[in-house]
Design an enzyme around this catalytic site. Structure first.
Site, short mmCIF file in Angstrom:
data_model
loop_
_atom_site.label_atom_id
_atom_site.label_comp_id
_atom_site.label_asym_id
_atom_site.label_seq_id
_atom_site.Cartn_x
_atom_site.Cartn_y
_atom_site.Cartn_z
CE LYS A 97 36.10 33.20 97.33
NZ LYS A 97 35.73 32.97 95.94
C1 5RP Z 1 31.43 30.38 96.28
C2 5RP Z 1 32.69 31.01 95.90
C3 5RP Z 1 32.61 32.30 95.16
O1 5RP Z 1 33.58 32.28 94.18
C4 5RP Z 1 32.84 33.41 96.12
O2 5RP Z 1 31.82 33.52 97.01
C5 5RP Z 1 33.26 34.75 95.46
O3 5RP Z 1 32.28 35.41 94.94
P1 5RP Z 1 31.53 36.63 95.60
O4 5RP Z 1 32.51 37.79 95.55
O5 5RP Z 1 30.35 36.82 94.73
O6 5RP Z 1 31.20 36.29 97.04
O7 5RP Z 1 33.75 30.55 96.17
O8 5RP Z 1 31.69 29.24 97.01
#
Ligand code: 5RP
Length: 274
Positions: free
Chosen positions: A172
């Site tokens: 991610k």
């Molecule tokens: C924090 C994360 C969150 O799940 C991630 O940031 C996703 O959320 P957003 O779309 O609000 O940024 O992994 O560490």
């Protein structure tokens, strides 16, 4: 890759489209009571029918989510720090045994490439992958959380590639200019975080740009649950991610859905008052 691993991965990334809409509600693990997640169970319930996967912590899963729900869970298994401390100083918070007891489709942890603690977090990733491989559990590596990182394709490409090299099954990251090169240099699927709340139209464009440049979908939180119309937002993002809906059409769809959502909420308020 063994059957269990493939089966779980197919619950995270839909085989029909090769994409996913993950709903991220794990923010409280370092942010505490994040806006929109004051009562996570209430926030999540109406969104679940439109999420391919739910990403959250063990505590919120157990306390706030109905175990009879059908959405696969990607469990955050790193933490131990808060927004007031050093975010990168995370450790592993959930054993593989407990993750399996919670019937997860995958586990997630953050890596902090470029921080003073990069080695600690990268070795934690490698260790979790070692354990997860034993049980056929995919690992999602979350890159680039924190304020200090320049989120350009050079940095994100570095972080994603390292996470993949260490065995992460999905990575991610954030969308950036030249996102194609981040995707090209990462041998496993990439999903993007939405980041801080931005206007809905921009979040729709962000999702479209990401999938049309090679992302396998989104792992989105605040741009869904902090929207005034969260159900309309997740439904629209689904159309973008799974059906390549173009931003103009998606924006029209969002507005139409939001009008309906607004009417329903108004009706509910009136019934509650009566
Ligand atoms: C924090 C994360 C969150 O799940 C991630 O940031 C996703 O959320 P957003 O779309 O609000 O940024 O992994 O560490």
């Amino acid at each position: 890759m063994d059957w269990g691993m493939r089966n779980r991965l197919s619950k995270i990334i839909r085989p029909e489209t090769g994409r996913t809409v993950m709903l991220a509600v794990d923010h409280g693990y370092f942010l505490g009571p994040t806006t929109g997640l004051e009562e996570p169970g209430k926030t999540v319930a109406p969104l679940l029918p439109y999420a391919d996967t739910l990403m959250l912590t063990r505590g919120v899963l157990r306390a706030c989510v109905d175990p009879r729900m059908n959405v696969p869970v990607v469990l955050r298994v790193s933490g131990g720090t808060s927004i007031l401390g050093n975010l990168a100083d995370e450790g592993t918070t959930v054993s593989m045994k407990d993750s399996l007891r919670l019937n997860v489709a995958g586990v997630a942890l953050s890596v902090f490439v470029g921080s003073q603690l990069e080695k600690q977090t990268l070795l934690a990733l490698a260790n979790i992958v070692n354990e997860a491989e034993e049980f056929g559990v995919p690992v999602l590596a979350v890159t680039a959380v924190g304020k200090d990182m320049v989120r350009d394709s050079r940095y994100l490409g570095l972080a994603c590639r390292i996470a993949a090299e260490l065995g992460a099954h999905v990575v991610k990251t954030y969308y950036c200019d030249d996102f194609e090169s981040v995707v090209k240099n990462c041998p496993v699927p990439i999903v993007i975080a939405g980041g801080k709340k931005i206007p809905e139209r921009e979040a729709i464009e962000l999702s479209y740009n990401a999938v049309s440049r090679g992302a396998a979908g989104v792992d989105m939180g605040r741009n869904i649950f902090q929207s005034e119309h969260p159900v309309s937002m997740i439904r629209t993002v689904r159309e973008v991610v799974h059906n390549n809906m173009k931003p103009d059409k998606a924006w029209d769809l969002f507005n139409a859905l939001a009008r309906e959502e607004g009417k329903k909420a108004h009706k509910k308020d009136k019934t509650a008052v009566a």
